[in-house]
Design a protein around this motif. Structure first.
Motif, short mmCIF file in Angstrom:
data_model
loop_
_atom_site.label_atom_id
_atom_site.label_comp_id
_atom_site.label_asym_id
_atom_site.label_seq_id
_atom_site.Cartn_x
_atom_site.Cartn_y
_atom_site.Cartn_z
N HIS A 32 -4.46 1.65 -15.07
CA HIS A 32 -5.44 2.24 -14.26
C HIS A 32 -5.09 3.03 -12.96
O HIS A 32 -4.14 2.63 -12.20
CB HIS A 32 -6.56 1.15 -13.45
N ASP A 33 -5.69 4.44 -13.07
CA ASP A 33 -5.31 5.16 -11.80
C ASP A 33 -6.61 5.90 -11.34
O ASP A 33 -7.37 6.16 -12.24
CB ASP A 33 -4.22 6.13 -11.98
N MET A 34 -6.87 6.12 -10.11
CA MET A 34 -8.01 6.71 -9.71
C MET A 34 -7.88 8.44 -10.13
O MET A 34 -9.04 8.85 -10.33
CB MET A 34 -8.34 6.71 -8.33
N ILE A 91 -1.00 3.59 -3.26
CA ILE A 91 -0.03 3.96 -1.86
C ILE A 91 0.18 2.87 -0.99
O ILE A 91 -0.85 2.21 -0.83
CB ILE A 91 -0.55 5.24 -1.71
N GLU A 92 1.11 3.20 -0.11
CA GLU A 92 1.22 1.94 0.82
C GLU A 92 0.37 2.30 1.87
O GLU A 92 0.88 3.02 2.93
CB GLU A 92 2.90 2.08 1.00
N ASN A 93 -0.66 1.95 2.08
CA ASN A 93 -1.64 2.02 3.04
C ASN A 93 -2.61 1.07 3.08
O ASN A 93 -3.48 0.62 2.01
CB ASN A 93 -2.38 3.30 2.83
N THR A 118 3.09 -4.13 -2.72
CA THR A 118 3.56 -3.50 -1.64
C THR A 118 4.90 -3.69 -0.96
O THR A 118 5.54 -4.81 -1.33
CB THR A 118 2.59 -4.35 -0.36
N SER A 119 5.47 -2.61 -0.54
CA SER A 119 6.64 -2.77 0.02
C SER A 119 6.92 -3.31 1.37
O SER A 119 7.83 -3.78 1.79
CB SER A 119 7.43 -1.32 0.27
N SER A 120 5.81 -3.66 2.23
CA SER A 120 5.90 -3.89 3.69
C SER A 120 4.89 -4.64 3.98
O SER A 120 4.72 -5.31 5.09
CB SER A 120 6.67 -2.92 4.39
P1 NAD Z 1 3.19 6.88 -6.14
O1 NAD Z 1 2.67 7.51 -5.15
O2 NAD Z 1 4.21 7.32 -6.89
O3 NAD Z 1 1.94 6.16 -7.05
C1 NAD Z 1 0.60 5.85 -6.31
C2 NAD Z 1 -0.49 5.63 -7.39
O4 NAD Z 1 -1.57 5.47 -6.89
C3 NAD Z 1 -0.71 7.41 -7.51
O5 NAD Z 1 -0.82 7.64 -8.97
C4 NAD Z 1 -2.18 7.34 -7.04
O6 NAD Z 1 -3.19 8.42 -7.73
C5 NAD Z 1 -2.60 6.08 -7.24
N1 NAD Z 1 -3.73 5.84 -6.18
C6 NAD Z 1 -3.98 6.07 -4.89
N2 NAD Z 1 -4.97 5.27 -4.68
C7 NAD Z 1 -5.52 4.73 -5.54
C8 NAD Z 1 -6.53 3.96 -5.85
N3 NAD Z 1 -7.65 3.48 -4.66
N4 NAD Z 1 -7.15 3.49 -7.08
C9 NAD Z 1 -6.27 3.71 -8.16
N5 NAD Z 1 -5.14 4.34 -7.95
C10 NAD Z 1 -4.99 4.77 -6.83
O7 NAD Z 1 3.65 5.58 -5.33
P2 NAD Z 1 4.70 4.36 -5.51
O8 NAD Z 1 6.16 4.77 -5.12
O9 NAD Z 1 4.71 4.25 -7.07
O10 NAD Z 1 4.22 3.43 -4.52
C11 NAD Z 1 3.26 2.43 -5.16
C12 NAD Z 1 3.47 1.04 -4.31
O11 NAD Z 1 4.55 0.67 -4.82
C13 NAD Z 1 3.44 1.24 -2.69
O12 NAD Z 1 2.79 0.26 -2.23
C14 NAD Z 1 4.76 1.21 -2.53
O13 NAD Z 1 5.27 0.72 -1.13
C15 NAD Z 1 5.34 0.05 -3.54
N6 NAD Z 1 6.90 0.18 -3.94
C16 NAD Z 1 7.38 1.39 -3.98
C17 NAD Z 1 8.63 1.37 -4.33
C18 NAD Z 1 9.29 2.76 -4.39
O14 NAD Z 1 10.89 2.96 -4.53
N7 NAD Z 1 8.76 3.75 -4.64
C19 NAD Z 1 9.51 0.29 -4.30
C20 NAD Z 1 8.84 -1.06 -4.42
C21 NAD Z 1 7.47 -0.81 -3.80
#
Ligand code: NAD
Length: 283
Positions: A32-34, A91-93, A118-120
């Motif tokens: 799922h993605d928004m 996203i990490e928020n 989550t990363s943190s």
């Molecule tokens: P990304 O930006 O590549 O992907 C995030 C996705 O989430 C996007 O496709 C966005 O459309 C979607 N999204 C945002 N808000 C949403 C919502 N409310 N409902 C459904 N979809 C939503 O980010 P990423 O790098 O894949 O990171 C995702 C998570 O994984 C974060 O928490 C990050 O900290 C964690 N993480 C990242 C890494 C890394 O190396 N990038 C490693 C480990 C963990």
């Protein structure tokens, strides 16, 4: 508890990788993605990666088609009603994750476990947004998910033993190695890794060396397979910045202050590989 069906939320670089690994291990997966476009791109990326693995002889065409068959797109969060486990990778928020977890708590079946990649961010705080904190846990995959073996399993203050055991078993079924860590800012991996990346950015900011030279020093001198700035581009500079902010706020220690150059790049939209530009340029 038996986990059969999984919803992965967020089809970005992590979510798509997690969905691929879950489907490849025989689980039914809803992705799922928004954002509809992001979801389609996530599925395309999985298909491309599997296609490359078939070409290289790493997997058979049958494995590729079985994995793709196990994956279904989902445009509505309420599709979670049929799932046993959710792995959130948006996203990490904290505000965004809190909203997602409140909705999940409403739509997911009572027995379902809600995990965050989550990363943190604090799992305890994410869990507190739900009425089932004992079924909320951190499942921190590493990037790129199909390749990296580690999953940090983070127990929030109220995570039950049953939830922890179910996620440990699940992680093993994904052919990954679980490591249990406590709910502290950055856990273990990012508490060590991201301040090192931030320091590498400071060396560029202070003119000590170019990004290429900083990466060379760490590769040739410290035997790192990839330099810290290349790795930062790969992780996403926005994600690196979020993590530094979480460490800075969580420990209240100035040694974790994010480098101004990192902030500037993120403000410019230079997010690394995913945006085409970070410390390096990508076509
Ligand atoms: P990304 O930006 O590549 O992907 C995030 C996705 O989430 C996007 O496709 C966005 O459309 C979607 N999204 C945002 N808000 C949403 C919502 N409310 N409902 C459904 N979809 C939503 O980010 P990423 O790098 O894949 O990171 C995702 C998570 O994984 C974060 O928490 C990050 O900290 C964690 N993480 C990242 C890494 C890394 O190396 N990038 C490693 C480990 C963990």
């Amino acid at each position: 508890m038996v986990i059969q069906k999984v919803m992965v939320i967020g089809a970005g670089q992590m979510g798509a990788g997690i969905a691929q690994v879950c489907a490849g291990s025989g689980f039914d997966v809803l992705l799922h993605d928004m954002n509809e476009e992001a979801m389609q791109k996530g599925l395309e990326n999985i298909e491309k990666r599997l296609g490359r693995n078939v070409e290289k002889g790493k997997i058979s065409a049958e494995v590729k088609s079985a994995t793709m068959k196990g994956l279904s797109p989902s445009s509505e969060l309420k599709d979670v009603a049929t799932c046993d486990l959710v792995i959130e990778a948006v996203i990490e928020n904290m505000d965004v994750k809190a909203k997602v977890f409140r909705e999940l708590d409403h739509y997911a079946p009572k027995h379902a476990i809600l995990a965050s990649n989550t990363s943190s961010l604090p799992i305890t705080e994410i869990a507190a947004t739900t009425d089932r904190p004992e079924q909320v846990i951190g499942m921190h995959f590493m990037n790129p998910v199909p390749i990296m073996k580690l999953v940090e399993i983070i127990r929030g203050l109220q995570t039950s033993d049953e939830t922890y055991e179910a996620i440990k078993v699940m992680t093993n079924k994904l052919s990954k190695t679980p490591v249990e860590v406590k709910d502290f800012p950055g856990f273990v991996s990012n508490r060590i890794l991201v301040p090192m990346i931030n320091e590498a950015i400071y060396t560029v900011y202070e003119g000590v060396a170019s990004p290429e030279d900083v990466d060379q020093v760490m590769k040739l001198g410290m035997n790192h397979p990839m330099g810290p700035l290349t790795l930062a581009d790969f992780i996403g500079l926005d994600t690196c910045l979020y993590i530094m902010e979480v460490l800075h706020e969580g420990f209240g220690d100035s040694k974790y202050r994010p480098c101004p150059l990192l902030r500037q790049y993120v403000k410019a939209g230079w997010l690394g590989k995913k945006s085409g530009r970070g410390f390096y340029q990508y076509s």
